[in-house]
Design a protein around this motif. Sequence first.
Motif, PDB file in Angstrom:
ATOM      1  N   GLY A 126     -32.866  21.955 -25.257  1.00 45.53           N
ATOM      2  CA  GLY A 126     -32.534  22.210 -27.521  1.00 45.53           C
ATOM      3  C   GLY A 126     -33.457  20.728 -27.702  1.00 45.53           C
ATOM      4  N   GLN A 127     -34.123  20.959 -28.708  1.00 46.40           N
ATOM      5  CA  GLN A 127     -35.272  20.237 -29.829  1.00 46.40           C
ATOM      6  C   GLN A 127     -34.191  20.289 -30.829  1.00 46.40           C
ATOM      7  OE1 GLN A 127     -39.582  19.859 -29.677  1.00 46.40           O
ATOM      8  NE2 GLN A 127     -38.708  20.580 -32.066  1.00 46.40           N
ATOM      9  N   SER A 128     -33.891  19.088 -31.117  1.00 46.32           N
ATOM     10  CA  SER A 128     -33.977  18.107 -32.768  1.00 46.32           C
ATOM     11  C   SER A 128     -31.993  19.733 -33.109  1.00 46.32           C
ATOM     12  CB  SER A 128     -34.665  19.211 -33.625  1.00 46.32           C
ATOM     13  OG  SER A 128     -34.167  18.881 -35.109  1.00 46.32           O
ATOM     14  N   TYR A 129     -32.094  20.110 -33.745  1.00 41.85           N
ATOM     15  CA  TYR A 129     -30.552  21.034 -33.962  1.00 41.85           C
ATOM     16  C   TYR A 129     -30.337  21.569 -32.817  1.00 41.85           C
ATOM     17  CZ  TYR A 129     -26.599  21.845 -37.041  1.00 41.85           C
ATOM     18  OH  TYR A 129     -25.604  22.397 -37.482  1.00 41.85           O
ATOM     19  N   GLY A 130     -31.348  22.345 -31.633  1.00 42.00           N
ATOM     20  CA  GLY A 130     -31.419  22.895 -30.745  1.00 42.00           C
ATOM     21  C   GLY A 130     -31.140  22.015 -30.085  1.00 42.00           C
ATOM     22  N   GLY A 131     -30.631  20.869 -30.005  1.00 41.37           N
ATOM     23  CA  GLY A 131     -29.872  20.033 -28.801  1.00 41.37           C
ATOM     24  C   GLY A 131     -27.995  20.183 -29.205  1.00 41.37           C
ATOM     25  N   LYS A 132     -28.460  20.173 -30.487  1.00 33.93           N
ATOM     26  CA  LYS A 132     -26.648  20.118 -30.677  1.00 33.93           C
ATOM     27  C   LYS A 132     -26.415  21.843 -31.175  1.00 33.93           C
ATOM     28  CE  LYS A 132     -24.704  19.908 -34.901  1.00 33.93           C
ATOM     29  NZ  LYS A 132     -23.951  19.579 -36.738  1.00 33.93           N
ATOM     30  N   MET A 133     -26.711  22.515 -30.640  1.00 37.39           N
ATOM     31  CA  MET A 133     -26.264  23.365 -30.061  1.00 37.39           C
ATOM     32  C   MET A 133     -26.131  23.767 -29.429  1.00 37.39           C
ATOM     33  SD  MET A 133     -28.581  26.486 -33.206  1.00 37.39           S
ATOM     34  CE  MET A 133     -29.716  25.636 -32.905  1.00 37.39           C
ATOM     35  N   ALA A 134     -27.524  23.624 -28.167  1.00 38.94           N
ATOM     36  CA  ALA A 134     -27.282  23.697 -26.640  1.00 38.94           C
ATOM     37  C   ALA A 134     -25.329  22.775 -26.424  1.00 38.94           C
ATOM     38  CB  ALA A 134     -28.338  22.882 -25.911  1.00 38.94           C
ATOM     39  N   ILE A 135     -24.801  21.700 -26.947  1.00 40.51           N
ATOM     40  CA  ILE A 135     -23.877  21.344 -25.542  1.00 40.51           C
ATOM     41  C   ILE A 135     -22.502  22.931 -26.182  1.00 40.51           C
ATOM     42  CG2 ILE A 135     -22.657  19.185 -26.529  1.00 40.51           C
ATOM     43  CD1 ILE A 135     -24.619  18.526 -25.266  1.00 40.51           C
ATOM     44  N   ASP A 136     -22.641  23.075 -27.312  1.00 44.08           N
ATOM     45  CA  ASP A 136     -21.136  23.652 -27.688  1.00 44.08           C
ATOM     46  C   ASP A 136     -21.447  25.005 -26.739  1.00 44.08           C
ATOM     47  OD1 ASP A 136     -19.112  21.733 -28.358  1.00 44.08           O
ATOM     48  OD2 ASP A 136     -20.326  22.147 -31.034  1.00 44.08           O
ATOM     49  N   MET A 137     -23.017  25.373 -26.740  1.00 41.59           N
ATOM     50  CA  MET A 137     -23.127  26.545 -25.848  1.00 41.59           C
ATOM     51  C   MET A 137     -22.471  26.073 -23.827  1.00 41.59           C
ATOM     52  SD  MET A 137     -26.906  27.513 -27.698  1.00 41.59           S
ATOM     53  CE  MET A 137     -27.216  28.052 -29.021  1.00 41.59           C
ATOM     54  N   GLN A 170     -23.545  37.842 -45.023  1.00 40.34           N
ATOM     55  CA  GLN A 170     -22.116  37.658 -44.659  1.00 40.34           C
ATOM     56  C   GLN A 170     -22.080  37.721 -43.232  1.00 40.34           C
ATOM     57  OE1 GLN A 170     -18.801  40.267 -44.904  1.00 40.34           O
ATOM     58  NE2 GLN A 170     -21.021  42.192 -45.043  1.00 40.34           N
ATOM     59  N   TYR A 171     -22.901  37.536 -42.194  1.00 42.67           N
ATOM     60  CA  TYR A 171     -22.988  37.742 -40.382  1.00 42.67           C
ATOM     61  C   TYR A 171     -23.409  36.267 -40.351  1.00 42.67           C
ATOM     62  CZ  TYR A 171     -21.648  42.574 -41.012  1.00 42.67           C
ATOM     63  OH  TYR A 171     -20.424  43.749 -41.657  1.00 42.67           O
ATOM     64  N   LEU A 172     -23.911  35.932 -41.111  1.00 45.60           N
ATOM     65  CA  LEU A 172     -24.695  34.155 -40.073  1.00 45.60           C
ATOM     66  C   LEU A 172     -23.621  33.947 -39.823  1.00 45.60           C
ATOM     67  CD1 LEU A 172     -27.548  33.619 -42.976  1.00 45.60           C
ATOM     68  CD2 LEU A 172     -28.120  34.433 -40.925  1.00 45.60           C
ATOM     69  N   THR A 173     -24.023  32.653 -38.684  1.00 51.69           N
ATOM     70  CA  THR A 173     -22.953  31.883 -39.016  1.00 51.69           C
ATOM     71  C   THR A 173     -22.588  30.334 -39.387  1.00 51.69           C
ATOM     72  OG1 THR A 173     -25.156  30.918 -37.227  1.00 51.69           O
ATOM     73  CG2 THR A 173     -23.808  32.158 -36.130  1.00 51.69           C
ATOM     74  N   THR A 174     -21.322  29.397 -39.753  1.00 48.15           N
ATOM     75  CA  THR A 174     -21.393  28.659 -40.140  1.00 48.15           C
ATOM     76  C   THR A 174     -21.044  27.726 -39.638  1.00 48.15           C
ATOM     77  OG1 THR A 174     -19.258  29.222 -40.582  1.00 48.15           O
ATOM     78  CG2 THR A 174     -20.386  30.323 -42.259  1.00 48.15           C
ATOM     79  N   THR A 175     -20.523  27.490 -38.485  1.00 44.49           N
ATOM     80  CA  THR A 175     -20.672  26.037 -37.579  1.00 44.49           C
ATOM     81  C   THR A 175     -20.803  26.663 -36.152  1.00 44.49           C
ATOM     82  OG1 THR A 175     -18.510  27.885 -35.985  1.00 44.49           O
ATOM     83  CG2 THR A 175     -17.759  26.539 -38.129  1.00 44.49           C
ATOM     84  N   ASN A 176     -20.429  25.669 -35.447  1.00 47.85           N
ATOM     85  CA  ASN A 176     -21.462  25.236 -34.578  1.00 47.85           C
ATOM     86  C   ASN A 176     -21.110  26.356 -33.164  1.00 47.85           C
ATOM     87  OD1 ASN A 176     -23.900  23.608 -32.923  1.00 47.85           O
ATOM     88  ND2 ASN A 176     -22.641  23.027 -31.886  1.00 47.85           N
ATOM     89  N   ASP A 177     -20.210  25.937 -33.257  1.00 48.51           N
ATOM     90  CA  ASP A 177     -19.226  26.857 -32.165  1.00 48.51           C
ATOM     91  C   ASP A 177     -19.418  28.360 -32.543  1.00 48.51           C
ATOM     92  OD1 ASP A 177     -16.919  27.454 -30.128  1.00 48.51           O
ATOM     93  OD2 ASP A 177     -15.580  28.062 -31.637  1.00 48.51           O
ATOM     94  N   GLU A 178     -19.231  29.170 -33.963  1.00 51.20           N
ATOM     95  CA  GLU A 178     -19.948  30.730 -33.961  1.00 51.20           C
ATOM     96  C   GLU A 178     -21.352  30.721 -33.314  1.00 51.20           C
ATOM     97  OE1 GLU A 178     -19.702  31.432 -37.889  1.00 51.20           O
ATOM     98  OE2 GLU A 178     -17.315  31.542 -38.211  1.00 51.20           O
ATOM     99  N   ILE A 179     -22.192  29.785 -33.553  1.00 52.79           N
ATOM    100  CA  ILE A 179     -23.607  29.919 -32.850  1.00 52.79           C
ATOM    101  C   ILE A 179     -23.141  29.802 -31.349  1.00 52.79           C
ATOM    102  CG2 ILE A 179     -25.742  27.977 -32.167  1.00 52.79           C
ATOM    103  CD1 ILE A 179     -25.169  27.811 -35.230  1.00 52.79           C
ATOM    104  N   ALA A 180     -22.527  29.063 -30.675  1.00 53.17           N
ATOM    105  CA  ALA A 180     -21.958  28.772 -28.947  1.00 53.17           C
ATOM    106  C   ALA A 180     -21.593  30.448 -29.124  1.00 53.17           C
ATOM    107  CB  ALA A 180     -20.975  27.666 -29.032  1.00 53.17           C
ATOM    108  N   LEU A 181     -20.912  31.169 -29.381  1.00 58.14           N
ATOM    109  CA  LEU A 181     -19.878  32.033 -28.802  1.00 58.14           C
ATOM    110  C   LEU A 181     -21.307  33.416 -29.001  1.00 58.14           C
ATOM    111  CD1 LEU A 181     -16.730  31.908 -30.727  1.00 58.14           C
ATOM    112  CD2 LEU A 181     -17.508  32.033 -28.180  1.00 58.14           C
ATOM    113  N   ASP A 182     -22.113  33.170 -30.105  1.00 56.47           N
ATOM    114  CA  ASP A 182     -23.328  34.273 -30.095  1.00 56.47           C
ATOM    115  C   ASP A 182     -23.784  34.284 -29.231  1.00 56.47           C
ATOM    116  OD1 ASP A 182     -22.534  35.595 -32.797  1.00 56.47           O
ATOM    117  OD2 ASP A 182     -23.800  34.532 -33.885  1.00 56.47           O
ATOM    118  N   PHE A 183     -24.012  33.034 -28.398  1.00 59.41           N
ATOM    119  CA  PHE A 183     -25.630  32.264 -27.387  1.00 59.41           C
ATOM    120  C   PHE A 183     -24.721  33.079 -26.306  1.00 59.41           C
ATOM    121  CE2 PHE A 183     -26.659  29.778 -24.406  1.00 59.41           C
ATOM    122  CZ  PHE A 183     -28.390  30.198 -24.151  1.00 59.41           C
ATOM    123  N   VAL A 184     -23.334  33.053 -25.640  1.00 57.34           N
ATOM    124  CA  VAL A 184     -22.917  33.969 -24.733  1.00 57.34           C
ATOM    125  C   VAL A 184     -22.127  34.648 -24.895  1.00 57.34           C
ATOM    126  CG1 VAL A 184     -20.501  34.128 -23.605  1.00 57.34           C
ATOM    127  CG2 VAL A 184     -20.819  32.207 -24.965  1.00 57.34           C
TER     128      VAL A 184
END
Length: 441
Positions: free
Chosen positions: A150-161, A114-128
């Motif tokens: 960021g490679q592949s989906y990592g590049g997508k995540m990097a933007i909101d990070m 249940q603690y897994l992320t569901t959106t790119n923004d949640e991933i970004a907040l975890d990264f901060v």
Amino acid sequence: MLWFLLLISIISGSYAQFENYEQNYGYVTVRPGAHMFYWLFHTTANVANYTERPLIVWLQGGPGGSSTGIGNFDILGPLDLSLQERNYTWVKNFNVLFVDNPVGTGFSYVDDLQYLTTTNDEIALDFVELMRGFYRDNPEFEGVPLYIYGQSYGGKMAIDMGIRIREAESANTINSNLRGIAMGNAWISPIDATLTWGPQLLAAGLVDQAGFEEIQRHAREAERLFNIGQFVASTNQWAATQQAVFRSTTRVDFYNILTKMPAFQPDTFQDAYSFARDIMVRDGLQTTIDSIASERQQLTLDQLMNTIVKQWLGIPEHVVWSSSSSPVFNTLRGDFMKPVTESIEKLLNETDIILSKYNGNLDLICNTPGQLLWVDRLQWPGAEGYKNAPRMPIWENNRLEGYYKSYGNFRFFWINEAGHSAPRDNPAGLLEVLRDMTSFP
């Protein structure tokens, strides 16, 4: 039993090489029940203090691909799978931070799914939160120029990070110094990528007209479902499009169109979604890595990470490393097809952060034609200047390694002789990306 004997052999011959690199690693609890792992290698550059060189964060894609494993041992870390020194490692010039992200990936783990992320923004907040913990553990890096690759989906995540890190910097809640973000063969606008698979394959002679039309039929349906807000259904249809490519091309490799997918990859009898997911989370992992290990009587990446590396890093016994995480991918199923082009525009319009887009031209899954479509639609003050800017060649040692085009704080790099993982396939070509963004090496 054979792999155990090989383990003993490798430990006695190469294990001590880990000790040749100044490093730090550890966990940061980014939320209650969510624990993220990082592994830092200090640069080996000839400098008085390693903080004289920038800090580069490497993010694997998938989502669910492990940076500490794939990014480190298969792409750009100081040691390769054989635990031999890699002569083109980025650690020669930079401090490199591998992050197993999102939580649930690699050595990162959650107490409950249940603690897994569901959106790119949640991933970004975890990264901060991860970076806050990193700076607490490594305060000497506060203020050191920070670049996120960021490679592949990592590049997508990097933007909101990037957006969330800059917000935290402005609020003085983190002492980072974000200077640039690089998107490598990135999953920025999924619909654009999916719609251009067919044309790219047709132009390359890898499908006939019937195959092209079959691929496009599936791709247009993925677009239709996305446009009406059926995001999970669009993801499923994207998966069906991948399977149509697989059938029409007789197993062309989505990560390099000049090769075919290895036999251990999913076959056409697997359901379309699982088939596509398992390809995506591989995120450019060297297709022959297991066969090479077998031929040389070495450990596979999974064996290496769960034995030598796990022991070296003191990973909790209950954490089992895998190169990719299906639960992470599945939990992001509703966010998977959403683009981050508006977030890119926000960074271009409101910050001075350098945004570099580089692409290996032999990639299919995050292909260059699809990238060019969303780049041309970007709305920012430098849009016209970028369109009119000259495209310049990249020469390294009298070899044409690609081309680049830049204006303001946006750049695009075409990397020759490279597929999905351009830093591994063409390290010389990536030197220009690194040099342009950081002024090193």
